[in-house]
Design an enzyme around this catalytic site. Structure first.
Site, mmCIF file in Angstrom:
data_model
loop_
_atom_site.group_PDB
_atom_site.id
_atom_site.type_symbol
_atom_site.label_atom_id
_atom_site.label_comp_id
_atom_site.label_asym_id
_atom_site.label_seq_id
_atom_site.Cartn_x
_atom_site.Cartn_y
_atom_site.Cartn_z
ATOM 1 N N GLU A 1 6.254 -11.895 15.146
ATOM 2 C CA GLU A 1 6.703 -10.669 15.848
ATOM 3 C C GLU A 1 5.540 -9.820 16.357
ATOM 4 O O GLU A 1 5.500 -8.597 16.142
ATOM 5 C CB GLU A 1 7.628 -9.841 14.932
ATOM 6 C CG GLU A 1 8.916 -10.557 14.608
ATOM 7 C CD GLU A 1 9.927 -9.751 13.790
ATOM 8 O OE1 GLU A 1 9.628 -8.607 13.398
ATOM 9 O OE2 GLU A 1 11.022 -10.277 13.547
ATOM 10 N N GLU B 1 14.151 -16.512 12.254
ATOM 11 C CA GLU B 1 14.731 -15.418 11.464
ATOM 12 C C GLU B 1 16.082 -15.074 12.065
ATOM 13 O O GLU B 1 16.161 -14.678 13.237
ATOM 14 C CB GLU B 1 13.830 -14.175 11.461
ATOM 15 C CG GLU B 1 12.592 -14.337 10.601
ATOM 16 C CD GLU B 1 11.801 -13.049 10.435
ATOM 17 O OE1 GLU B 1 12.415 -11.959 10.450
ATOM 18 O OE2 GLU B 1 10.574 -13.150 10.289
HETATM 19 O O1 AHR Z 1 12.918 -10.752 7.285
HETATM 20 C C1 AHR Z 1 12.494 -9.434 7.183
HETATM 21 C C2 AHR Z 1 11.538 -9.007 8.281
HETATM 22 O O2 AHR Z 1 12.235 -8.946 9.496
HETATM 23 C C3 AHR Z 1 10.391 -9.941 8.565
HETATM 24 O O3 AHR Z 1 9.305 -9.693 7.756
HETATM 25 C C4 AHR Z 1 10.046 -9.643 9.997
HETATM 26 O O4 AHR Z 1 9.482 -10.737 10.656
HETATM 27 C C5 AHR Z 1 11.362 -9.170 10.594
HETATM 28 O O5 AHR Z 1 11.207 -8.007 11.315
#
Ligand code: AHR
Length: 502
Positions: free
Chosen positions: A174, A287
């Site tokens: 990210e 994610e």
């Molecule tokens: O999964 C929780 C967080 O969400 C992670 O660390 C990040 O990559 C995302 O914003």
């Protein structure tokens, strides 16, 4: 409602990649420490190396094929070198993502050993925040090299003679986010990631690289893919659906992911045309989940306590991945233990959240080949939801704008032909709060199914029903029904229907 499902067993979308049921363990909250790793073992649940055996079993029952590590946001200020070697010499460090302290008692070697116990492949995300290319190369050498060189020898000295052969490596996490240590714009990131990819491949040409994507429908995705397509195998997408307690928004949210995958597929095609590339590039959705960061803030460990509505949202998420099996080849639920997770631990045990059960049913049953499926509706005004798919506060954030995903059907479905080609399996979510529905299912003129259907149902009386240490209200119930062409689907329910071809 009057939906009808049409499945064409002759029209194959793509093989379902088992890696779409992968996991993610970050140094965040209670995911690693007291989640998967509990060396004090006060209650006898850990093995001799401190790994929680009950957690391992619960994850083995999910057939987790790949696990991403060590972050997430955590990785962007992580020094992997702190987490290897004698434990008493490992430094404690300030941790900048979740503003805690990192003891470094669990690091690369512990993670790889844990993956081996689980039977999963490790997937490492590189630190492109405070980390340098030299650190990244050193990490790769430590993990994968069989040469007589410094970091490969360090691994041997730490008791691991054979290289680990870590196949999947992500080029940062990210990097577009203002919360990220080392945030960059898309052009700067692409230039840097290109150089990192080149050098990583010089050291180990067998690895597979993942570019840092955004939502799949952001300009970041277009710009980074254009530059990085020649050097990566996967483009990543991150998306969480948020509901602010509104069930309809909760279960319709995954429509944004489906749109994101369609847009990313087109962006990949475009980058391949522009770069004159013939190689495969697919999506690693590394994610995804239901997460309301107001309800469960990251700084407090993000422990969501999911209800039945959330389980239906997770089932809708997984339907998206099966329907888009042609483009999404890896997807990691974020996360695997305690942190926005289907499994919650205490020192003395664990419970499986409502969301565990749809994930398990998909991981076990929705394998094989994704089939073309259409939900036909004759009364769109009754069968279709036309409201927003993200709550107002998310819609206001510039990084999570809603793609045109309105007008979504209440009935959500995907279908597979089983790996041995003897069964058709249909995953069906009735997202409507109150309306049960009779669903005719047609298999086309050239397929006939048996007189019975095996049903795996996840349902409970109230959408707010949850599981806990005291017991599980929401879990899978299995039964066999006679089959006469239509399935009587309860209100707010999820089920996998297994038909045998005759
Ligand atoms: O999964 C929780 C967080 O969400 C992670 O660390 C990040 O990559 C995302 O914003």
């Amino acid at each position: 409602m009057s939906p009808t499902i049409h499945i064409d067993p002759a029209r194959h979308v793509a093989p379902v990649d088992p890696r779409i049921y992968s996991g993610f363990t970050e140094h965040m909250g209670r995911c690693i420490y007291s989640g998967i790793y509990d060396p004090d073992n006060a209650h006898g649940l850990a093995d001799a190396n401190g790994y929680r055996t009950d957690v391992l079993q619960a994850l083995k029952d999910l057939n987790v094929p790949v696990v991403r590590y060590p972050g997430g946001n955590f990785v962007s200020s992580y020094r992997w070198q702190d987490g290897v070697g004698p434990k008493e010499l490992r430094p404690r460090r300030p941790e900048l993502a979740w503003l805690t302290e990192e003891s470094n008692q669990f690091g690369t070697d512990e993670f790889i050993a844990w993956c081996r116990l689980l039977g999963a492949e490790p997937y490492i995300c590189l630190n492109m925040g405070t980390g340098t290319l030299e650190d990244a190369l050193a990490w790769l050498e430590y993990c994968n090299s069989s040469a007589n060189t410094h970091y490969a020898n360090m691994r041997r000295k730490n008791g691991h003679e054979a290289p680990y052969g870590v196949k999947y490596w992500a080029l940062g996490n990210e990097i577009w986010g203002p919360w990220q240590v080392g945030q960059m714009d898309a052009v700067d990131y692409s230039k840097q990631a290109y150089q990192w990819a080149k050098a990583m491949r010089l050291l180990d040409p067998t690895i597979q690289l993942v570019s840092c994507g955004e939502t799949g429908f952001a300009d970041w995705d277009r710009v980074t893919l254009k530059t990085l397509a020649p050097v990566v195998d996967f483009h990543s997408i991150h998306l969480y659906t948020v509901s602010e307690g509104n069930h309809d928004v909760n279960v319709m949210g995954p429509a944004a992911a489906e749109k994101g995958l369609e847009i990313t597929k087109a962006l990949i095609e475009l980058a391949k045309i522009e770069g004159n590339l013939t190689k495969d590039i697919t999506v690693c959705f590394d994610e995804w989940n239901v997460w309301d960061p107001v309800r469960a803030p990251g700084e407090k460990g993000a422990e969501e306590h999911y209800d039945l509505s959330d389980a239906l949202a997770v089932a809708s998420w997984l339907n998206v991945f099966v329907r888009k099996a042609d483009i999404v080849k890896i997807a990691c639920i974020a996360q695997s233990v305690n942190v926005i997770s289907p499994i919650i631990t205490s020192p003395t045990g664990l419970f499986k959240q409502t969301t565990y059960y749809p994930l398990q049913l998909f991981a076990i049953l929705m394998q094989g080949t994704a089939l073309s499926l259409h939900v036909g509706v004759s009364t769109p005004e009754d069968d279709t939801y036309t409201g927003p798919t993200v709550p107002p506060f998310v819609a206001r954030l510039s990084v999570h704008t809603e793609p045109a995903a309105r007008a979504t059907k209440w009935l959500d479905a995907s279908a597979v032909l089983s790996p041995d080609k003897t069964q058709i399996r249909v995953a069906l979510v009735n997202r409507h709060k109150t309306a049960p529905v009779s669903v005719p299912i047609h298999f086309g003129p050239n397929a006939a199914v048996g007189a019975e259907v095996e049903v795996y149902e996840v349902w409970s009386g109230e959408l707010e029903d949850r599981n806990g240490f005291e017991g599980e209200k929401v879990k899978t119930v299995r039964r066999t029904d006679g089959w006469q062409g239509a399935y009587e689907c309860k209100e707010h329910s999820f089920q996998v229907l297994v038909f045998t071809l005759v």
